[in-house]
Design a protein around this motif. Structure first.
Motif, short mmCIF file in Angstrom:
data_model
loop_
_atom_site.label_atom_id
_atom_site.label_comp_id
_atom_site.label_asym_id
_atom_site.label_seq_id
_atom_site.Cartn_x
_atom_site.Cartn_y
_atom_site.Cartn_z
N LEU A 184 54.05 50.27 86.33
CA LEU A 184 54.65 51.26 87.74
C LEU A 184 53.17 52.10 88.05
CD1 LEU A 184 55.68 49.73 90.27
CD2 LEU A 184 57.32 51.33 90.09
N ASP A 185 52.11 51.45 88.83
CA ASP A 185 51.20 52.39 88.99
C ASP A 185 51.40 53.29 89.77
OD1 ASP A 185 48.53 54.34 88.58
OD2 ASP A 185 48.39 53.08 89.42
N ILE B 294 47.94 44.76 88.73
CA ILE B 294 48.52 43.70 89.01
C ILE B 294 48.94 44.42 91.00
CG2 ILE B 294 50.23 41.79 89.70
CD1 ILE B 294 50.74 41.97 86.49
N ARG B 295 47.83 43.27 91.82
CA ARG B 295 48.14 43.91 93.29
C ARG B 295 49.23 43.67 93.92
NH1 ARG B 295 43.67 44.67 90.81
NH2 ARG B 295 42.25 46.15 90.55
N PRO B 296 49.81 44.08 95.04
CA PRO B 296 50.40 43.17 96.13
C PRO B 296 49.97 41.98 96.75
CG PRO B 296 50.70 45.38 96.54
CD PRO B 296 49.60 45.74 95.25
N ALA C 254 58.49 55.05 96.50
CA ALA C 254 57.57 55.11 97.68
C ALA C 254 56.55 55.28 96.65
CB ALA C 254 58.44 56.19 98.55
N GLY C 255 55.72 54.61 97.29
CA GLY C 255 53.84 54.79 96.94
C GLY C 255 53.50 54.30 95.90
N THR C 256 54.03 53.07 95.20
CA THR C 256 53.58 51.99 94.25
C THR C 256 52.37 51.74 95.61
OG1 THR C 256 55.50 51.46 93.73
CG2 THR C 256 54.31 50.21 93.61
N ARG C 257 51.33 51.34 94.00
CA ARG C 257 49.87 51.22 94.29
C ARG C 257 49.87 49.92 93.52
NH1 ARG C 257 45.46 55.65 92.69
NH2 ARG C 257 46.38 55.28 90.53
N LEU D 56 41.03 47.85 94.36
CA LEU D 56 42.36 47.81 95.28
C LEU D 56 42.88 47.10 96.16
CD1 LEU D 56 45.39 49.39 95.20
CD2 LEU D 56 44.33 51.36 96.18
N LEU D 57 42.03 47.24 97.41
CA LEU D 57 42.26 46.38 99.05
C LEU D 57 41.41 46.08 98.54
CD1 LEU D 57 42.74 49.72 100.55
CD2 LEU D 57 44.57 48.41 99.31
#
Length: 179
Positions: free
Chosen positions: A54-55, A96-98, A114-117, A178-179
Motif C-alpha cells: 500500500l503506497d 495500481i490506482r483507484p 487514510a491517505g492511500t494513494r 497518478l491522476l
C-alpha cells in the motif's frame, strides 16, 4: 554468504509478515535513485512470486514515475531482532490506482488507511538473502500516526488537491500518471 532463490519460500513469507518496516528502491534510466522506508502494515505476500504494498501519500511520487519508465524495483527487509537476516526482492513493479480494474482486489488485502494513494504490485524475479550480521538491534514501539492524522484532517478532497500539486511528476520531471 548470500543465497538466491527463484521464489518466496514459506519461511521467507513468514519473515516478511513479521516485519514492521521495509525499504523500496527504484531508479529511472537517467536521474536520481529513490530509496524509501515504508511501514504501517502495508506489505503483503500475494504468492510465492508476487508481493504488493500500500503506497501512502508522500511528499513525492518517485516510485510510480520510475515504474512507468522501466518497471525495475527492489524491496529490502531486514531483521532488527533475534536471528539476523537481510532479504532483497528484485522484480518488476506496477502502480495500481483507484481507477484501475485490479484496485478492489488488491485493496482488500490491506487495512483501510487514510491517505492511500496507490498499490504497488511487484512480480518477484529473484530473491536474495544475506547475513545481516552488522544490522543493529532495534525494538518496534509503534507506527507513527502523523500521516494518517494529516490525511484524515485534509479529507479526500484535500488529499486529492495535494496529489494534484505535489505527486504528478518525479523530482526529475518524469510523469507519475497518478491522476
Amino acid at each position: 554468504m548470500a543465497k538466491f532463490y527463484d521464489r518466496l519460500t514459506p519461511e521467507l513469507q513468514d519473515f516478511i509478515a513479521a516485519q514492521h518496516i521495509f525499504f523500496v528502491a527504484t531508479a529511472p534510466h537517467h536521474g536520481r535513485v529513490n530509496l524509501s522506508p515504508k511501514g504501517m502494515d502495508a506489505l503483503r505476500v500475494v504468492s510465492e512470486s508476487e508481493i504488493a504494498y500500500l503506497d501512502l501519500t508522500g511528499s513525492g511520487n518517485e516510485t510510480a514515475a520510475h515504474l512507468l519508465e522501466n518497471g525495475r524495483i527492489t524491496v529490502m527487509l531486514c531483521s532488527f531482532t533475534e536471528k539476523p537476516l537481510i532479504l532483497r526482492l528484485y522484480g518488476q513493479g506496477v502502480a495500481i490506482r483507484p481507477r484501475d480494474g485490479q484496485w478492489q482486489e488488491y485493496l482488500s488485502l490491506f487495512p483501510a488507511i487514510a491517505g492511500t494513494r496507490q498499490i504497488v504490485r511487484v512480480k518477484v524475479e529473484s530473491v536474495q538473502t544475506s547475513c545481516g550480521f552488522a544490522v543493529p538491534f532495534y525494538e518496534f514501539s509503534g507506527d507513527r500516526p502523523v500521516l494518517k492524522e494529516w490525511a484524515e484532517k485534509k479529507g479526500e478532497e484535500g488529499v486529492y488537491e495535494y496529489w494534484e500539486k505535489n505527486n504528478q511528476h518525479s523530482i526529475d520531471g518524469l510523469p507519475t500518471k497518478l491522476l
